[in-house]
Design a protein around this motif. Structure first.
Motif, mmCIF file in Angstrom:
data_model
loop_
_atom_site.group_PDB
_atom_site.id
_atom_site.type_symbol
_atom_site.label_atom_id
_atom_site.label_comp_id
_atom_site.label_asym_id
_atom_site.label_seq_id
_atom_site.Cartn_x
_atom_site.Cartn_y
_atom_site.Cartn_z
ATOM 1 N N ALA A 1 5.088 -16.208 -0.063
ATOM 2 C CA ALA A 1 4.375 -14.992 0.337
ATOM 3 C C ALA A 1 4.984 -14.407 1.602
ATOM 4 N N GLU A 2 5.326 -15.260 2.546
ATOM 5 C CA GLU A 2 5.915 -14.779 3.802
ATOM 6 C C GLU A 2 7.301 -14.191 3.575
ATOM 7 N N ALA A 3 8.100 -14.866 2.746
ATOM 8 C CA ALA A 3 9.452 -14.368 2.465
ATOM 9 C C ALA A 3 9.408 -13.036 1.739
ATOM 10 N N ASN A 4 8.517 -12.911 0.750
ATOM 11 C CA ASN A 4 8.409 -11.649 0.015
ATOM 12 C C ASN A 4 7.947 -10.510 0.914
ATOM 13 N N ALA A 5 7.017 -10.820 1.824
ATOM 14 C CA ALA A 5 6.537 -9.785 2.741
ATOM 15 C C ALA A 5 7.664 -9.298 3.644
ATOM 16 N N GLU A 6 8.516 -10.233 4.092
ATOM 17 C CA GLU A 6 9.637 -9.846 4.952
ATOM 18 C C GLU A 6 10.676 -9.036 4.190
ATOM 19 N N ALA A 7 10.839 -9.338 2.886
ATOM 20 C CA ALA A 7 11.868 -8.662 2.088
ATOM 21 C C ALA A 7 11.406 -7.331 1.532
ATOM 22 N N ARG A 8 10.115 -7.026 1.636
ATOM 23 C CA ARG A 8 9.566 -5.842 0.985
ATOM 24 C C ARG A 8 9.983 -4.559 1.707
ATOM 25 N N ARG A 9 10.378 -3.555 0.935
ATOM 26 C CA ARG A 9 10.709 -2.234 1.461
ATOM 27 C C ARG A 9 9.741 -1.223 0.857
ATOM 28 N N ARG A 10 9.087 -0.448 1.722
ATOM 29 C CA ARG A 10 8.081 0.510 1.271
ATOM 30 C C ARG A 10 8.541 1.937 1.545
ATOM 31 N N PRO A 11 7.990 2.917 0.819
ATOM 32 C CA PRO A 11 8.327 4.320 1.108
ATOM 33 C C PRO A 11 8.036 4.675 2.556
ATOM 34 N N ASP A 12 8.956 5.421 3.154
ATOM 35 C CA ASP A 12 8.860 5.814 4.561
ATOM 36 C C ASP A 12 9.126 7.314 4.650
ATOM 37 N N PRO A 13 8.229 8.095 5.282
ATOM 38 C CA PRO A 13 8.441 9.548 5.365
ATOM 39 C C PRO A 13 9.783 9.934 5.973
ATOM 40 N N ALA A 14 10.359 9.071 6.806
ATOM 41 C CA ALA A 14 11.633 9.399 7.443
ATOM 42 C C ALA A 14 12.816 9.265 6.502
ATOM 43 N N ASN A 15 12.615 8.668 5.324
ATOM 44 C CA ASN A 15 13.724 8.418 4.409
ATOM 45 C C ASN A 15 13.554 9.125 3.074
ATOM 46 N N PHE A 16 13.037 10.343 3.123
ATOM 47 C CA PHE A 16 12.909 11.159 1.917
ATOM 48 C C PHE A 16 13.867 12.344 1.980
ATOM 49 N N THR A 17 14.434 12.694 0.853
ATOM 50 C CA THR A 17 15.116 13.960 0.664
ATOM 51 C C THR A 17 14.351 14.696 -0.414
ATOM 52 N N ASP A 18 13.588 15.706 -0.014
ATOM 53 C CA ASP A 18 12.600 16.314 -0.908
ATOM 54 C C ASP A 18 11.668 15.206 -1.415
#
Length: 276
Positions: free
Chosen positions: A34-51
């Protein structure tokens, strides 16, 4: 009687101690996962959108979240020329996962089409291509909010063909936002912008025609000044850094695409500068 009762309690405690220890040992791997997966998780971030496209920085072993909603299709875009070898989803009953190919034959782009059949469910998708593998966690929500498109930046690829020679990966900064602020999204809209601490690189789609190449203006103190650059491997190479710049094409009402470094103030469109 009291001694007998105390002896019974001691025996019970002694007998239960190994069971408790065994339970603790059994839960330790799950906690580690659970800890490893939480560290590896990438979530949508408003700063990394193009449209509406969420752009993740690719890293082997990372888990990328893609959000779906019943009645909507979420698209996962791969690198142009990348070929899908295998796709496997944990839940193929309540999730639709299909392959597709878009774009011109010479610049085909593989993609995944993902759709849940109901809300509040999730599954994982393992995607293996001829270049890399992706770990995707698909999450279904209610309502009409979903991941329209998901794509990746590939810093290693950028590192290998930068003009002027390769740079260390940790010197590359991809923290730029690209927005069309006037007109419709043009075919020449950049796919990414990054710098190596000294120079800035604006990368265009391979389908952009030479006749469409827009001039670049850097915005400083509310004024737009045309800046010199050179073209190399489908990129503009600018021998400096900037906070805000604009690509403009057209005379009366030009199409304007603004490039801004993260956290830079975003002004109103500056006046057109004079050519140096």
């Amino acid at each position: 009687m009291k001694r007998a009762a105390l002896l019974c309690l001691a025996l019970i405690s002694f007998a239960s101690a190994p069971a408790q220890a065994q339970s603790a040992r059994a839960s330790a791997p799950l906690a580690a996962l659970a800890e490893a997966n939480a560290e590896a998780r990438r979530r949508p971030d408003p700063a990394n959108f193009t449209d509406a496209t969420q752009i993740y920085d690719y890293a082997p072993g990372a888990i990328y979240e893609v959000y779906g909603a019943p009645g909507f299709i979420s698209t996962v875009l791969l690198e142009p020329g990348e070929t899908i070898l295998t796709v496997a989803a944990g839940d193929t009953t309540r999730w639709m996962v299909e392959q597709a190919i878009g774009g011109a034959v010479a610049n085909a782009r593989a993609m995944l089409l993902i759709k849940p059949t109901r809300a509040n469910i999730r599954t994982n998708i393992v995607l293996v291509t001829d270049r890399r593998s992706y770990a995707i966690e698909a999450i279904a929500t209610g309502g009409q909010t979903y991941s329209a498109q998901t794509a990746w930046r590939y810093p290693a690829a950028a590192d290998n063909d930068l003009a002027g020679g390769p740079a260390a990966l940790d010197t590359l900064n991809f923290g730029y936002r690209i927005r069309t602020v006037r007109g419709f999204n043009p075919r020449w809209r950049p796919v990414r912008v990054f710098d190596d601490g000294r120079k800035t690189y604006i990368e265009f789609p391979s389908s952009m025609a030479t006749s469409e190449a827009p001039p670049l203006f850097i915005i400083e103190n509310g004024e737009a000044g045309l800046v010199n650059y050179r073209v190399s491997s489908g990129r503009y190479v600018i021998d400096r850094l900037f906070d805000i710049a604009e690509l403009r094409l057209g005379d009366e009402r030009p199409v304007i695409v603004r490039i801004s470094r993260d956290d830079a103030p975003v002004p109103r469109t500056a006046r057109r500068g004079r050519r140096p």
